[in-house]
Design a protein around this motif. Structure first.
Motif, PDB file in Angstrom:
ATOM      1  N   GLN A 201      49.197  40.791  27.313  1.00 12.29           N
ATOM      2  CA  GLN A 201      49.255  41.213  28.718  1.00 12.29           C
ATOM      3  C   GLN A 201      47.940  40.912  29.433  1.00 12.29           C
ATOM      4  O   GLN A 201      47.931  40.450  30.579  1.00 12.29           O
ATOM      5  CB  GLN A 201      49.574  42.715  28.800  1.00 12.29           C
ATOM      6  CG  GLN A 201      51.006  43.054  28.391  1.00 12.29           C
ATOM      7  CD  GLN A 201      51.198  44.533  28.087  1.00 12.29           C
ATOM      8  OE1 GLN A 201      50.315  45.344  28.351  1.00 12.29           O
ATOM      9  NE2 GLN A 201      52.332  44.866  27.508  1.00 12.29           N
ATOM     10  N   ALA A 202      46.826  41.158  28.736  1.00 13.93           N
ATOM     11  CA  ALA A 202      45.510  40.893  29.335  1.00 13.93           C
ATOM     12  C   ALA A 202      45.340  39.405  29.633  1.00 13.93           C
ATOM     13  O   ALA A 202      44.767  39.020  30.660  1.00 13.93           O
ATOM     14  CB  ALA A 202      44.399  41.373  28.400  1.00 13.93           C
ATOM     15  N   LEU A 203      45.853  38.555  28.742  1.00 13.18           N
ATOM     16  CA  LEU A 203      45.742  37.110  28.948  1.00 13.18           C
ATOM     17  C   LEU A 203      46.587  36.653  30.138  1.00 13.18           C
ATOM     18  O   LEU A 203      46.202  35.751  30.875  1.00 13.18           O
ATOM     19  CB  LEU A 203      46.169  36.364  27.680  1.00 13.18           C
ATOM     20  CG  LEU A 203      45.196  36.477  26.494  1.00 13.18           C
ATOM     21  CD1 LEU A 203      45.772  35.800  25.266  1.00 13.18           C
ATOM     22  CD2 LEU A 203      43.837  35.885  26.839  1.00 13.18           C
ATOM     23  N   ILE A 204      47.746  37.297  30.327  1.00 16.17           N
ATOM     24  CA  ILE A 204      48.596  36.970  31.479  1.00 16.17           C
ATOM     25  C   ILE A 204      47.871  37.337  32.775  1.00 16.17           C
ATOM     26  O   ILE A 204      47.830  36.560  33.734  1.00 16.17           O
ATOM     27  CB  ILE A 204      49.952  37.712  31.386  1.00 16.17           C
ATOM     28  CG1 ILE A 204      50.801  37.117  30.244  1.00 16.17           C
ATOM     29  CG2 ILE A 204      50.719  37.620  32.708  1.00 16.17           C
ATOM     30  CD1 ILE A 204      52.022  37.945  29.885  1.00 16.17           C
ATOM     31  N   VAL A 205      47.277  38.540  32.784  1.00 13.48           N
ATOM     32  CA  VAL A 205      46.525  38.995  33.970  1.00 13.48           C
ATOM     33  C   VAL A 205      45.365  38.041  34.245  1.00 13.48           C
ATOM     34  O   VAL A 205      45.119  37.649  35.391  1.00 13.48           O
ATOM     35  CB  VAL A 205      45.997  40.441  33.762  1.00 13.48           C
ATOM     36  CG1 VAL A 205      45.029  40.831  34.874  1.00 13.48           C
ATOM     37  CG2 VAL A 205      47.163  41.423  33.703  1.00 13.48           C
ATOM     38  N   MET A 206      44.647  37.648  33.173  1.00 10.85           N
ATOM     39  CA  MET A 206      43.511  36.743  33.334  1.00 10.85           C
ATOM     40  C   MET A 206      43.967  35.386  33.886  1.00 10.85           C
ATOM     41  O   MET A 206      43.317  34.820  34.771  1.00 10.85           O
ATOM     42  CB  MET A 206      42.798  36.544  32.001  1.00 10.85           C
ATOM     43  CG  MET A 206      41.496  35.755  32.120  1.00 10.85           C
ATOM     44  SD  MET A 206      40.520  35.740  30.605  1.00 10.85           S
ATOM     45  CE  MET A 206      41.473  34.600  29.610  1.00 10.85           C
ATOM     46  N   ALA A 207      45.100  34.894  33.375  1.00 10.32           N
ATOM     47  CA  ALA A 207      45.631  33.606  33.846  1.00 10.32           C
ATOM     48  C   ALA A 207      46.005  33.692  35.324  1.00 10.32           C
ATOM     49  O   ALA A 207      45.737  32.764  36.104  1.00 10.32           O
ATOM     50  CB  ALA A 207      46.842  33.202  33.012  1.00 10.32           C
ATOM     51  N   ASP A 208      46.601  34.826  35.724  1.00 12.26           N
ATOM     52  CA  ASP A 208      46.971  35.027  37.135  1.00 12.26           C
ATOM     53  C   ASP A 208      45.722  35.062  38.020  1.00 12.26           C
ATOM     54  O   ASP A 208      45.702  34.482  39.112  1.00 12.26           O
ATOM     55  CB  ASP A 208      47.765  36.336  37.300  1.00 12.26           C
ATOM     56  CG  ASP A 208      49.175  36.235  36.721  1.00 12.26           C
ATOM     57  OD1 ASP A 208      49.617  35.097  36.451  1.00 12.26           O
ATOM     58  OD2 ASP A 208      49.815  37.283  36.526  1.00 12.26           O
ATOM     59  N   MET A 209      44.684  35.761  37.545  1.00 11.50           N
ATOM     60  CA  MET A 209      43.441  35.860  38.323  1.00 11.50           C
ATOM     61  C   MET A 209      42.782  34.490  38.470  1.00 11.50           C
ATOM     62  O   MET A 209      42.294  34.133  39.542  1.00 11.50           O
ATOM     63  CB  MET A 209      42.471  36.832  37.636  1.00 11.50           C
ATOM     64  CG  MET A 209      42.867  38.292  37.749  1.00 11.50           C
ATOM     65  SD  MET A 209      41.879  39.380  36.686  1.00 11.50           S
ATOM     66  CE  MET A 209      40.250  39.160  37.367  1.00 11.50           C
ATOM     67  N   MET A 210      42.794  33.716  37.378  1.00 15.61           N
ATOM     68  CA  MET A 210      42.186  32.376  37.430  1.00 15.61           C
ATOM     69  C   MET A 210      42.969  31.459  38.368  1.00 15.61           C
ATOM     70  O   MET A 210      42.385  30.670  39.113  1.00 15.61           O
ATOM     71  CB  MET A 210      42.147  31.775  36.022  1.00 15.61           C
ATOM     72  CG  MET A 210      41.093  32.422  35.126  1.00 15.61           C
ATOM     73  SD  MET A 210      41.188  31.870  33.408  1.00 15.61           S
ATOM     74  CE  MET A 210      40.622  30.184  33.574  1.00 15.61           C
ATOM     75  N   SER A 211      44.297  31.609  38.357  1.00 18.87           N
ATOM     76  CA  SER A 211      45.146  30.811  39.241  1.00 18.87           C
ATOM     77  C   SER A 211      44.880  31.157  40.703  1.00 18.87           C
ATOM     78  O   SER A 211      44.757  30.272  41.562  1.00 18.87           O
ATOM     79  CB  SER A 211      46.617  31.051  38.890  1.00 18.87           C
ATOM     80  OG  SER A 211      47.455  30.361  39.767  1.00 18.87           O
ATOM     81  N   ALA A 212      44.756  32.473  40.981  1.00 18.56           N
ATOM     82  CA  ALA A 212      44.489  32.930  42.352  1.00 18.56           C
ATOM     83  C   ALA A 212      43.120  32.434  42.821  1.00 18.56           C
ATOM     84  O   ALA A 212      42.956  32.003  43.970  1.00 18.56           O
ATOM     85  CB  ALA A 212      44.558  34.459  42.423  1.00 18.56           C
ATOM     86  N   GLU A 213      42.126  32.484  41.917  1.00 18.14           N
ATOM     87  CA  GLU A 213      40.774  32.038  42.259  1.00 18.14           C
ATOM     88  C   GLU A 213      40.757  30.529  42.530  1.00 18.14           C
ATOM     89  O   GLU A 213      40.084  30.053  43.442  1.00 18.14           O
ATOM     90  CB  GLU A 213      39.813  32.388  41.110  1.00 18.14           C
ATOM     91  CG  GLU A 213      38.358  32.063  41.378  1.00 18.14           C
ATOM     92  CD  GLU A 213      37.789  32.784  42.594  1.00 18.14           C
ATOM     93  OE1 GLU A 213      36.959  32.169  43.297  1.00 18.14           O
ATOM     94  OE2 GLU A 213      38.196  33.935  42.861  1.00 18.14           O
TER      95      GLU A 213
END
Length: 235
Positions: A201-213
């Protein structure tokens, strides 16, 4: 004079061997595994066995999945083992050997072998370790050993470990055969599976944050390169 290595000694050795920074989300995983391996390595009752090695390798590979840059994974693993004065290749080779055993055996035969209700003429080294564990009242059980057992079952029958009833029965039989606490075995593995879910779950959140950035950077770049129209004259 007490020459037992300290956690600080182990950490210092690790960071001298692996000098590149470790991504924040993974740093805690690496340090917790390092401390766990260190505490076992300095325990007088601890002795290396291939099931423990499989647990170390499985834990590392699962929790470091997706680590970037990917080439650093091997360096981190090697430094982890060397920091506790162990040979990383020995761990990898034993883990691969046991994974192959798990995949080649029907799960009922594997459970019977691990629980010592049947002896299979497959791997004399593993058989010797299983007998030694069952006969050693001072055997140093660890969470990493439990994960090694779990990994063997998972390699043999991935569906069995998803079924709570079958999984619990299998672990109870193995624990009884090796004279371990099945309650502790189950609790440690429940925590392991829960932590895997949290990491995913943490990796999914991190991937979403990186995509948004990344999108924000692209928007800023577009805005900075968009020509500004000259002001219109009111005259």
């Amino acid at each position: 004079m007490n020459n037992v290595r300290t956690v600080s000694d182990t950490k210092r050795t690790f960071y001298n061997l692996h000098t590149r920074p470790i991504n924040t989300i993974y740093r805690r995983v690496v340090e917790e595994l390092m401390v766990e391996m260190h505490l076992l390595s300095v325990n007088v009752d601890f002795s290396y066995n291939p099931i423990y090695a499989l647990g170390v390798v499985t834990t590392f590979d699962r929790f470091m999945q997706g680590y970037q840059p990917e080439r650093d994974q091997e360096s981190i693993f090697n430094a982890l083992c060397q920091a506790v004065e162990q040979d990383p290749q020995h761990y990898r080779q034993d883990a691969e050997r046991l994974q192959a055993i798990g995949k080649s055996l029907p799960v009922k035969d594997l459970i019977a072998w691990l629980s010592q209700t049947a002896h299979l003429d497959r791997d004399a080294d593993l058989q010797g370790h299983l007998q030694a564990i069952a006969n050693n009242p001072n055997f140093k059980y660890s969470r990493l050993f439990a994960i090694g057992l779990f990994s063997l079952l998972e390699n043999s029958d991935p569906e069995l470990i998803k079924d709570e009833k079958q999984r619990t029965e299998a672990l109870k039989a193995i624990a009884n055969g090796l004279n371990l606490s099945d309650d502790k075995l189950n609790k440690d593995l429940e925590l392991y599976r829960s932590n895997l879910d949290k990491m995913a779950q943490a990796l999914i959140v991190m991937a979403d944050m990186m995509s948004a950035e990344r999108k924000k950077r692209e928007q800023r770049k577009q805005q900075s390169t968009t020509p500004v129209a000259p002001p219109t004259s009111n005259e």
